[in-house]
Design a protein around this motif. Structure first.
Motif, PDB file in Angstrom:
ATOM      1  N   LEU A 114       0.829  -1.211   0.000  1.00  0.00           N
ATOM      2  CA  LEU A 114       0.000   0.000   0.000  1.00  0.00           C
ATOM      3  C   LEU A 114       0.861   1.256   0.000  1.00  0.00           C
ATOM      4  CD1 LEU A 114      -2.862  -0.983   2.459  1.00  0.00           C
ATOM      5  CD2 LEU A 114      -3.026  -0.650  -0.006  1.00  0.00           C
ATOM      6  N   LEU A 115       1.880   1.282   0.853  1.00  0.00           N
ATOM      7  CA  LEU A 115       2.767   2.446   0.897  1.00  0.00           C
ATOM      8  C   LEU A 115       3.496   2.629  -0.430  1.00  0.00           C
ATOM      9  CD1 LEU A 115       4.220   2.086   4.501  1.00  0.00           C
ATOM     10  CD2 LEU A 115       2.532   3.738   3.692  1.00  0.00           C
ATOM     11  N   GLN A 116       3.889   1.519  -1.040  1.00  0.00           N
ATOM     12  CA  GLN A 116       4.578   1.587  -2.327  1.00  0.00           C
ATOM     13  C   GLN A 116       3.683   2.192  -3.404  1.00  0.00           C
ATOM     14  OE1 GLN A 116       5.909  -2.219  -3.870  1.00  0.00           O
ATOM     15  NE2 GLN A 116       5.946  -1.408  -5.939  1.00  0.00           N
ATOM     16  N   ILE A 117       2.436   1.722  -3.479  1.00  0.00           N
ATOM     17  CA  ILE A 117       1.575   2.234  -4.550  1.00  0.00           C
ATOM     18  C   ILE A 117       1.156   3.683  -4.279  1.00  0.00           C
ATOM     19  CG2 ILE A 117       0.833  -0.054  -5.304  1.00  0.00           C
ATOM     20  CD1 ILE A 117      -1.884   0.440  -3.955  1.00  0.00           C
ATOM     21  N   ILE A 118       1.059   4.065  -3.017  1.00  0.00           N
ATOM     22  CA  ILE A 118       0.796   5.477  -2.710  1.00  0.00           C
ATOM     23  C   ILE A 118       1.977   6.320  -3.157  1.00  0.00           C
ATOM     24  CG2 ILE A 118       0.520   7.168  -0.847  1.00  0.00           C
ATOM     25  CD1 ILE A 118      -1.140   4.977   0.638  1.00  0.00           C
ATOM     26  N   ARG A 126      -0.502  12.144  -4.952  1.00  0.00           N
ATOM     27  CA  ARG A 126       0.096  11.636  -3.719  1.00  0.00           C
ATOM     28  C   ARG A 126       0.051  12.683  -2.609  1.00  0.00           C
ATOM     29  NH1 ARG A 126       4.860  11.235  -5.353  1.00  0.00           N
ATOM     30  NH2 ARG A 126       5.691  13.028  -4.261  1.00  0.00           N
ATOM     31  N   LEU A 127       0.381  13.920  -2.935  1.00  0.00           N
ATOM     32  CA  LEU A 127       0.409  14.958  -1.915  1.00  0.00           C
ATOM     33  C   LEU A 127      -0.978  15.200  -1.334  1.00  0.00           C
ATOM     34  CD1 LEU A 127       2.834  17.481  -3.634  1.00  0.00           C
ATOM     35  CD2 LEU A 127       3.348  15.924  -1.743  1.00  0.00           C
ATOM     36  N   VAL A 128      -1.971  15.340  -2.184  1.00  0.00           N
ATOM     37  CA  VAL A 128      -3.335  15.591  -1.707  1.00  0.00           C
ATOM     38  C   VAL A 128      -3.851  14.371  -0.945  1.00  0.00           C
ATOM     39  CG1 VAL A 128      -5.721  16.025  -2.406  1.00  0.00           C
ATOM     40  CG2 VAL A 128      -3.861  17.320  -3.465  1.00  0.00           C
ATOM     41  N   PHE A 129      -3.609  13.171  -1.471  1.00  0.00           N
ATOM     42  CA  PHE A 129      -4.062  11.952  -0.793  1.00  0.00           C
ATOM     43  C   PHE A 129      -3.473  11.871   0.616  1.00  0.00           C
ATOM     44  CE2 PHE A 129      -3.708   7.505   0.422  1.00  0.00           C
ATOM     45  CZ  PHE A 129      -4.980   7.035   0.173  1.00  0.00           C
ATOM     46  N   SER A 155     -10.527  17.009  -6.764  1.00  0.00           N
ATOM     47  CA  SER A 155     -10.299  16.258  -7.991  1.00  0.00           C
ATOM     48  C   SER A 155      -9.058  15.376  -7.865  1.00  0.00           C
ATOM     49  CB  SER A 155     -10.130  17.230  -9.160  1.00  0.00           C
ATOM     50  OG  SER A 155      -9.727  16.557 -10.322  1.00  0.00           O
ATOM     51  N   ASN A 156      -7.992  15.930  -7.308  1.00  0.00           N
ATOM     52  CA  ASN A 156      -6.765  15.152  -7.150  1.00  0.00           C
ATOM     53  C   ASN A 156      -6.965  13.989  -6.179  1.00  0.00           C
ATOM     54  OD1 ASN A 156      -5.127  16.520  -8.963  1.00  0.00           O
ATOM     55  ND2 ASN A 156      -4.533  18.044  -7.458  1.00  0.00           N
ATOM     56  N   LEU A 157      -7.740  14.198  -5.135  1.00  0.00           N
ATOM     57  CA  LEU A 157      -8.025  13.115  -4.196  1.00  0.00           C
ATOM     58  C   LEU A 157      -8.816  12.024  -4.894  1.00  0.00           C
ATOM     59  CD1 LEU A 157      -8.000  11.882  -1.364  1.00  0.00           C
ATOM     60  CD2 LEU A 157     -10.104  13.169  -0.896  1.00  0.00           C
ATOM     61  N   ALA A 158      -9.832  12.405  -5.658  1.00  0.00           N
ATOM     62  CA  ALA A 158     -10.641  11.416  -6.378  1.00  0.00           C
ATOM     63  C   ALA A 158      -9.788  10.637  -7.379  1.00  0.00           C
ATOM     64  CB  ALA A 158     -11.803  12.105  -7.092  1.00  0.00           C
ATOM     65  N   ARG A 159      -8.907  11.334  -8.070  1.00  0.00           N
ATOM     66  CA  ARG A 159      -8.035  10.665  -9.039  1.00  0.00           C
ATOM     67  C   ARG A 159      -7.045   9.735  -8.334  1.00  0.00           C
ATOM     68  NH1 ARG A 159      -8.353  13.003 -14.234  1.00  0.00           N
ATOM     69  NH2 ARG A 159      -9.698  14.824 -14.237  1.00  0.00           N
ATOM     70  N   ALA A 160      -6.543  10.158  -7.188  1.00  0.00           N
ATOM     71  CA  ALA A 160      -5.631   9.305  -6.414  1.00  0.00           C
ATOM     72  C   ALA A 160      -6.350   8.028  -5.999  1.00  0.00           C
ATOM     73  CB  ALA A 160      -5.114  10.053  -5.188  1.00  0.00           C
ATOM     74  N   ARG A 161      -7.558   8.182  -5.473  1.00  0.00           N
ATOM     75  CA  ARG A 161      -8.333   7.012  -5.040  1.00  0.00           C
ATOM     76  C   ARG A 161      -8.635   6.094  -6.218  1.00  0.00           C
ATOM     77  NH1 ARG A 161     -12.425  10.005  -0.790  1.00  0.00           N
ATOM     78  NH2 ARG A 161     -11.119   9.678   1.051  1.00  0.00           N
ATOM     79  N   GLN A 162      -8.990   6.675  -7.360  1.00  0.00           N
ATOM     80  CA  GLN A 162      -9.294   5.878  -8.550  1.00  0.00           C
ATOM     81  C   GLN A 162      -8.049   5.111  -8.999  1.00  0.00           C
ATOM     82  OE1 GLN A 162     -12.366   5.523  -9.989  1.00  0.00           O
ATOM     83  NE2 GLN A 162     -11.403   3.922 -11.190  1.00  0.00           N
ATOM     84  N   THR A 163      -6.911   5.767  -9.010  1.00  0.00           N
ATOM     85  CA  THR A 163      -5.664   5.118  -9.407  1.00  0.00           C
ATOM     86  C   THR A 163      -5.304   3.994  -8.446  1.00  0.00           C
ATOM     87  OG1 THR A 163      -4.884   7.195 -10.394  1.00  0.00           O
ATOM     88  CG2 THR A 163      -3.211   5.532  -9.894  1.00  0.00           C
ATOM     89  N   LEU A 164      -5.444   4.245  -7.146  1.00  0.00           N
ATOM     90  CA  LEU A 164      -5.158   3.210  -6.149  1.00  0.00           C
ATOM     91  C   LEU A 164      -6.111   2.028  -6.306  1.00  0.00           C
ATOM     92  CD1 LEU A 164      -4.458   5.416  -3.008  1.00  0.00           C
ATOM     93  CD2 LEU A 164      -2.785   4.106  -4.339  1.00  0.00           C
ATOM     94  N   LYS A 165      -7.381   2.322  -6.545  1.00  0.00           N
ATOM     95  CA  LYS A 165      -8.380   1.268  -6.720  1.00  0.00           C
ATOM     96  C   LYS A 165      -8.012   0.389  -7.916  1.00  0.00           C
ATOM     97  CE  LYS A 165     -13.309   0.534  -7.450  1.00  0.00           C
ATOM     98  NZ  LYS A 165     -14.614   1.143  -7.589  1.00  0.00           N
ATOM     99  N   GLN A 166      -7.640   1.013  -9.039  1.00  0.00           N
ATOM    100  CA  GLN A 166      -7.276   0.255 -10.228  1.00  0.00           C
ATOM    101  C   GLN A 166      -6.022  -0.582  -9.983  1.00  0.00           C
ATOM    102  OE1 GLN A 166      -6.988   3.433 -13.084  1.00  0.00           O
ATOM    103  NE2 GLN A 166      -9.184   3.384 -13.542  1.00  0.00           N
TER     104      GLN A 166
END
Length: 180
Positions: A114-118, A126-129, A155-166
């Motif tokens: 998890l830390l690696q993918i973040i 990453r910063l906003v997340f 928007s950046n938080l949503a994109r971070a979450r979407q990227t992590l989910k994928q």
């Protein structure tokens, strides 16, 4: 020597006291640097920059509030300043749904993964997340810290979450195929 005396000696530019302060807090502050940096080496550079800033501003600390909190705030702001200077937030489309949730159904996912993918997220995500999810800042506070709009933060938080989910879904599919 107590912390208060150590701080007073640092205010007098006592190099030995500065070394002691570094030893006392460097590992805790390094973890903050690592959380916001692209990699280990950059985190080391950011830690050094943070301590330079801490020693330059230590006279501003007036023994009110947590000294460790003061150190952490300077450290995070030092790292974020690097990204503000690099203009990582310039090109953003703010039209992104906010309600992306990352489900962690699989207990086989390690904290290291998890830390690696973040850490592999693009800087702006990453910063906003990290600021929002891990450190609990509001979108308003993040917007002020990063000189971006609240919408860009969301928007950046949503994109971070979407990227992590994928990434997690891809990892789970790969694990499932290997177990067949």
């Amino acid at each position: 020597m107590g912390l208060e005396q150590l701080i007073k000696n640092c205010k007098k530019n006592d190099v030995k006291a500065q070394g002691e302060l570094y030893k006392l807090f460097s590992s805790k502050l390094f973890s903050s640097c690592l959380k916001y940096s692209r990699n280990y080496t950059e985190a080391e550079d950011n830690l050094q920059d943070a301590f330079l800033t801490i020693f330059a501003k230590i006279n501003q600390y007036n023994f009110k509030g947590s000294f460790e909190g003061w150190l952490k705030r300077i450290t995070v702001n030092t790292v974020l300043q690097r990204y503000r200077n690099e203009k990582v937030f310039d090109i953003i489309n703010e039209n992104m749904p906010e309600d992306v949730e990352v489900e962690l159904d699989d207990e086989d996912i390690s904290i290291d993964f998890l830390l690696q993918i973040i850490q592999e997220l693009p800087d702006r995500y990453r910063l906003v997340f990290n600021l929002y999810v891990l450190d609990g800042y509001s979108h308003k506070e993040i917007a002020e810290m990063l000189n971006i709009s609240i919408g860009t933060s969301k928007s950046n938080l949503a994109r971070a979450r979407q990227t992590l989910k994928q990434t997690i879904e891809h990892y789970n599919k790969k694990q499932n195929l290997q177990s067949l």
